[in-house]
Design an enzyme around this catalytic site. Structure first.
Site, PDB file in Angstrom:
ATOM      1  N   SER B  56      11.033 -43.350   8.905  1.00 31.06           N
ATOM      2  CA  SER B  56      11.490 -44.685   9.270  1.00 31.06           C
ATOM      3  C   SER B  56      10.678 -45.712   8.490  1.00 31.06           C
ATOM      4  O   SER B  56       9.468 -45.547   8.301  1.00 31.06           O
ATOM      5  CB  SER B  56      11.314 -44.911  10.774  1.00 31.06           C
ATOM      6  OG  SER B  56      11.814 -46.188  11.119  1.00 31.06           O
ATOM      7  N   GLU B  57      11.346 -46.783   8.048  1.00 31.38           N
ATOM      8  CA  GLU B  57      10.702 -47.778   7.178  1.00 31.38           C
ATOM      9  C   GLU B  57       9.428 -48.355   7.774  1.00 31.38           C
ATOM     10  O   GLU B  57       8.531 -48.782   7.051  1.00 31.38           O
ATOM     11  CB  GLU B  57      11.654 -48.957   6.897  1.00 31.38           C
ATOM     12  CG  GLU B  57      12.855 -48.633   6.065  1.00 31.38           C
ATOM     13  CD  GLU B  57      14.055 -48.327   6.925  1.00 31.38           C
ATOM     14  OE1 GLU B  57      13.992 -47.365   7.720  1.00 31.38           O
ATOM     15  OE2 GLU B  57      15.062 -49.037   6.811  1.00 31.38           O
ATOM     16  N   ASN B  58       9.368 -48.435   9.098  1.00 32.69           N
ATOM     17  CA  ASN B  58       8.175 -49.010   9.706  1.00 32.69           C
ATOM     18  C   ASN B  58       7.014 -48.026   9.758  1.00 32.69           C
ATOM     19  O   ASN B  58       6.058 -48.237  10.513  1.00 32.69           O
ATOM     20  CB  ASN B  58       8.483 -49.594  11.093  1.00 32.69           C
ATOM     21  CG  ASN B  58       9.094 -48.601  12.038  1.00 32.69           C
ATOM     22  OD1 ASN B  58       9.805 -47.696  11.610  1.00 32.69           O
ATOM     23  ND2 ASN B  58       8.824 -48.750  13.314  1.00 32.69           N
TER      24      ASN B  58
END
Lengths: 225, 220
Positions: B56-58
């Site tokens: 996930s990008e975060n």
């Protein structure tokens, strides 16, 4: 003795000037320094450039700061969310400037600022609307855009544990933009869920070394059950 | 638009079946980023016999299924801000390192939703007009250029029946020439140097039916 702990919000916010560029950590509500943002609302600095992933939610925090007319310019990746009512209204009325930056480019521009890299080439956004006005260069047969480091006057970050040297660790996905923002600002102010004794943090698990942090305020607001 | 089959003959896939169809092609050991919206549902259909690392990008590698009701951890969300869990073996990094993994080619597969995909592999998925006052790009442009494979998961046409697989995108581009495969409610289509190549079609649909619903020439 190095002691970066501050006891009051007034101390935490002292010296933030009009016209400052302010980095605001968090991704959604997670890792967002809510109380520090409220502190900035109280503190009164205006004509701000704010940098955050989103453009505020509801009428509190960053949205409140915008609603009060204190934000001249937003730099973000995803301004339009179901809760971004204040931003939308200001933007439509031409009362706030917007710079849209791809999320990875935004993170890297801040990392670069903290790392002494004035600019860098990235493949992201080549050939798109967001490449407008930017230098493109072909390197090894592929096109890249020149992006510049994003320095700031102030960073507001949230962490899980901190000590008086300003060493920070984060909880789960609360890390997000906070470490790179801490590196990119002249004045990094952290709010922490837990304040621990110097030496309690395991050195090789510290994510943001205290050298990047100027002030720490203990603000427990939400803990695990 | 020419139409050689009635809608009732064609067994178009629902959104869940589209996600499940794509999930079948994900291979053991791949690091996979699932975009916001329909692609996120792919994680519900991952083959249980394979170990797949969802990014996930975060800053998460190794996301697990969504938590049971009451088990949500406030500090653990995905890029769509939904609560998630971690698998044993998961790891966390900050945003700059997360996108370093994306641009650096360390993600085997990214799945994005799209408004349009062109036969040259261009993808448009972030704005519907050049005049959009405040478009939201998020991480789409980084994902669009960085992953080793970019697959699009999308409806074959708009609600009005306009093709979304086209010769050239009319909407603002997210990334140029990077889509490798498209999974729609009607077909699986590879983007090849020669154009769109049909790999699979749903039952009840003829090649001509599919061509009639596509804005660029299809290859068999």
């Amino acid at each position: 003795m190095i002691d970066k702990r501050v006891k009051t919000m007034a101390e935490a916010m002292a010296g933030i000037k009009d016209g400052s560029t302010v980095l605001i950590g968090g991704f959604g509500a997670v890792g967002q320094p809510n109380q520090l943002i409220e502190g900035l609302v109280e503190q009164g600095a205006k004509d701000l450039t704010c940098v955050a992933n989103n453009a505020g939610n509801g009428h509190v925090g960053l949205a409140r700061l915008m609603e009060l007319g204190r934000v001249r310019r937003m730099i973000c990746t995803f301004p339009r969310t179901p809760g971004s009512v204040v931003f939308e209204e200001l933007y439509k009325a031409g009362k706030i400037e917007l710079e849209i930056v791809p999320q990875g480019t935004l993170a890297e521009r801040m990392r670069a600022a903290g790392a002494g890299i004035p600019a860098f080439y990235t493949p992201t956004a080549v050939g798109t609307l967001l490449a407008a006005g930017k230098e493109t260069r072909e390197i090894n047969g592929r096109n890249y855009l020149l992006e510049h480091a994003l320095h700031a006057d102030v960073a507001l970050v949230e962490c899980w544990k901190a000590d008086r040297w300003g060493n920070l660790v984060y909880n789960q996905s609360g890390r997000n933009f906070n470490p790179v923002m801490a590196m990119a600002a002249e004045l990094t102010i952290a709010q922490t869920q837990h304040m621990v004794e110097l030496g309690d943090l395991v050195p090789d698990t510290v994510v943001t070394p205290g050298i990047y942090v100027q002030r720490v305020m203990h603000i427990p607001y939400l803990d695990k059950a | 638009m020419p139409d050689t089959a009635t809608a009732s003959d064609i067994k178009a896939l629902g959104r869940a079946d589209m996600a499940a169809r794509l999930a079948r092609d994900i291979e053991e050991g791949w690091v996979v980023n699932l975009g916001i919206g329909m692609p996120t549902a792919v994680s519900d259909y991952l083959p249980p016999d394979k170990e797949i690392i969802i990014h996930s990008e975060n800053g998460i590698f190794g996301m697990g299924p969504k938590p049971a009701k009451g088990e949500e951890d406030f500090w653990l969300v995905n890029a769509g801000k939904q609560y998630v869990t971690l698998l044993p073996g998961a790891s966390m990094v900050h945003h700059a390192d997360s996108f370093a993994a994306i641009r650096g080619g360390h993600i085997d597969l990214c799945v994005l939703g799209a408004f349009q995909v062109a036969e040259n592999g261009d993808i448009a998925n972030w704005a519907t007009s050049e005049n959009d006052s405040a478009p939201a790009v998020g991480g789409a442009m980084d994902l669009g250029v960085g992953a080793k494979r970019l697959w699009a998961l999308m409806e074959h046409t708009t609600k009005e029946g306009e093709p979304r697989l086209v010769e050239r995108c009319s909407y603002p581009l997210t990334a140029l020439g990077t889509v490798k495969r498209i999974y729609t409610n009607l077909a699986v289509i590879d983007v090849t140097p020669g154009g769109f190549k049909v790999m699979e079609m749903v039952p009840g649909l003829s090649f001509d039916d599919l061509q009639a619903r596509t804005g660029a020439t299809l290859l068999r």
